[in-house]
Design a protein around this motif. Structure first.
Motif, PDB file in Angstrom:
ATOM      1  N   ARG A  23     -18.414  90.797 -25.638  1.00 21.04           N
ATOM      2  CA  ARG A  23     -17.795  89.797 -26.521  1.00 21.04           C
ATOM      3  C   ARG A  23     -16.379  90.219 -26.902  1.00 21.04           C
ATOM      4  N   LYS A  24     -16.257  91.486 -27.195  1.00 22.72           N
ATOM      5  CA  LYS A  24     -14.932  91.984 -27.578  1.00 22.72           C
ATOM      6  C   LYS A  24     -13.944  91.828 -26.436  1.00 22.72           C
ATOM      7  N   ARG A  25     -14.418  92.091 -25.186  1.00 18.05           N
ATOM      8  CA  ARG A  25     -13.538  91.966 -24.027  1.00 18.05           C
ATOM      9  C   ARG A  25     -13.116  90.513 -23.797  1.00 18.05           C
ATOM     10  N   ALA A  26     -14.064  89.582 -24.005  1.00 17.16           N
ATOM     11  CA  ALA A  26     -13.738  88.155 -23.819  1.00 17.16           C
ATOM     12  C   ALA A  26     -12.716  87.674 -24.846  1.00 17.16           C
ATOM     13  N   LEU A  27     -12.918  88.134 -26.087  1.00 18.17           N
ATOM     14  CA  LEU A  27     -11.967  87.740 -27.121  1.00 18.17           C
ATOM     15  C   LEU A  27     -10.585  88.327 -26.859  1.00 18.17           C
ATOM     16  N   THR A  28     -10.579  89.533 -26.366  1.00 19.38           N
ATOM     17  CA  THR A  28      -9.285  90.170 -26.051  1.00 19.38           C
ATOM     18  C   THR A  28      -8.552  89.420 -24.942  1.00 19.38           C
ATOM     19  N   VAL A  29      -9.285  89.038 -23.902  1.00 18.69           N
ATOM     20  CA  VAL A  29      -8.671  88.284 -22.795  1.00 18.69           C
ATOM     21  C   VAL A  29      -8.140  86.945 -23.291  1.00 18.69           C
ATOM     22  N   LEU A  30      -8.951  86.259 -24.118  1.00 18.43           N
ATOM     23  CA  LEU A  30      -8.515  84.959 -24.635  1.00 18.43           C
ATOM     24  C   LEU A  30      -7.261  85.105 -25.498  1.00 18.43           C
TER      25      LEU A  30
END
Length: 416
Positions: A23-30
């Motif tokens: 989840r943290k990685r997805a938010l970072t990419v977004l």
């Protein structure tokens, strides 16, 4: 029984823990995508978009030349209709020329009569000079008669003492002398009258030639007026263009100034782009523009140049201007027309029509131009030689009539 449930509770808590790496990685990419997109948009806005002002509130404009008669008359023929292409000088409408022809004939006759009357004035100068010479001869003869009568009287008076001459004969001699003196007075009065007549006639002829005499000029002006009226029975196209808005009909009685049709020169069109007032701060005369017409689409771009900014908003020149000082008020962003001239070659390849919609984009990179014109136009905005040709023909007609009535000796008599 509670012991087996402990591992399940721990697994559920681990799944709900905020430190989930996916989840943290997805938010970072977004977030990275949003930041990059924002930076890209800001860069584009600063480097590219800020150098242009655009609007889709733009329309093709042009000269709509109304064809109106200069004299009244009845329509006899219509030689052009809507959508027809016409050349400058081509007849469009023909009015009944009968009345104008009669007026022209009367004016030409009056001019011919005026020329001959003025010729008579110049000829009278010669006859009055002859009259003066004749009266001078009468004076000379009267002086001779007086001298002879005086001598006769003197001789008779010298003979009265010895009776050689009777009183009656002496009385006749005195009467003859008195008659001769009276004749001399009459001859002198005749000379004076002849000189006054000559002066009066010369006042009408001195300092001017026959064709420049005021009486001839007045009659010539009447001929020009009647000739132009006869020529104006044919309504001609002042410029090359296309016919539109024909309203005239056969047999219609039209008055001077009545619109009959319009001629639109499509080679002389421009675009009025109505920019918002907040967009005008960087628009200058001379800036290049790119335009797209809805009728052709983006496949046919036009290039143009800003040639002027309007001196008022559309609301200020409307038929019923806004009364913002009364009642409730709501601010409305105003628009000012910006005139953009188009490339003539592009217009010839892809002609436009009055009123078509355009999308306009002005390159405001250059800021060295003015916002208002600071010098008068150095050439005519529009002109036509069609009407000047009619004036030249009227002058030729006047000269023809004058030459026909001058006579062979007109040049000599005009200089007397």
């Amino acid at each position: 029984m509670n012991a087996p449930q402990a591992p399940a509770i721990e697994a559920s808590a681990a799944a709900k823990a905020p430190g989930n790496p996916k989840r943290k990685r997805a938010l970072t990419v977004l977030a990275s995508v949003v930041v990059v997109a924002g930076l890209g948009w800001a860069t584009y806005e600063y480097l590219v978009a800020s150098h242009y002002e655009s609007t889709d509130n733009a329309y093709v404009q042009g000269n709509v030349i109304q064809i109106t008669p200069q004299i009244g008359g009845t329509v006899m023929a219509i030689m052009a209709d809507d959508t027809d292409f016409v050349k400058a000088g081509q007849p469009l409408v023909q009015l009944d020329p009968a009345d104008a022809k009669v007026a022209l004939d009367q004016a030409e006759a009056a001019l011919a009569q005026a020329v001959r009357q003025v010729r008579t004035l110049y000829a009278n100068n010669g006859s009055l000079n002859a009259q003066i010479a004749l009266r001078d001869a009468d004076v000379t003869k009267a002086n001779s008669d007086i001298a002879r009568a005086a001598d006769d009287l003197k001789r008779r008076q010298s003979l009265t003492g010895n009776g050689a001459v009777s009183k009656e004969e002496l009385s006749h001699a005195q009467t003859q002398l008195a008659n001769a003196q009276s004749a001399l007075s009459a001859a002198k009065a005749g000379v004076l009258a002849a000189r006054e007549q000559l002066s009066s006639n010369q006042a009408l002829t001195d300092g001017t030639a026959i064709d420049q005499h005021p009486s001839v000029l007045v009659a010539a002006a009447k001929v020009r007026e009647a000739f132009l009226a006869s020529q104006r029975t044919a309504l001609v196209a002042p410029v090359d263009g296309y016919v539109a808005k024909r309203t005239v009909q056969l047999g219609q009685r039209v008055a001077a100034g009545t619109p009959t049709m319009s001629v639109i020169p499509l080679k002389q069109v421009w675009v009025d782009a109505n920019f918002k007032e907040v967009q005008l701060r960087n628009i200058r005369i001379g800036q290049p523009a790119t335009l797209v017409a809805d009728v052709y689409g983006k496949k046919v771009p036009y290039t143009g140049t800003v040639t002027g900014l309007g001196v008022g908003t559309g609301a200020a020149f409307s038929l019923l201007p806004a009364q913002n000082a009364t009642g409730n008020w709501i601010k409305v962003v105003q628009r000012v027309p910006v005139r953009i001239m188009l490339d003539e070659k592009q217009l010839a390849e892809h002609p436009l029509r009055i009123g078509l919609s355009m999308d306009v984009e002005v390159d405001i990179t250059r800021q060295d131009g003015a916002t208002l014109a600071d010098a008068p136009r150095d050439a005519q905005q529009a002109h036509s030689q069609v009407f000047a040709q009619k004036s030249d023909a009227a002058d030729e007609e006047v000269q023809r009539i004058i030459a026909a009535n001058l006579g062979k000796r007109a040049a000599a008599t005009a200089t007397r």
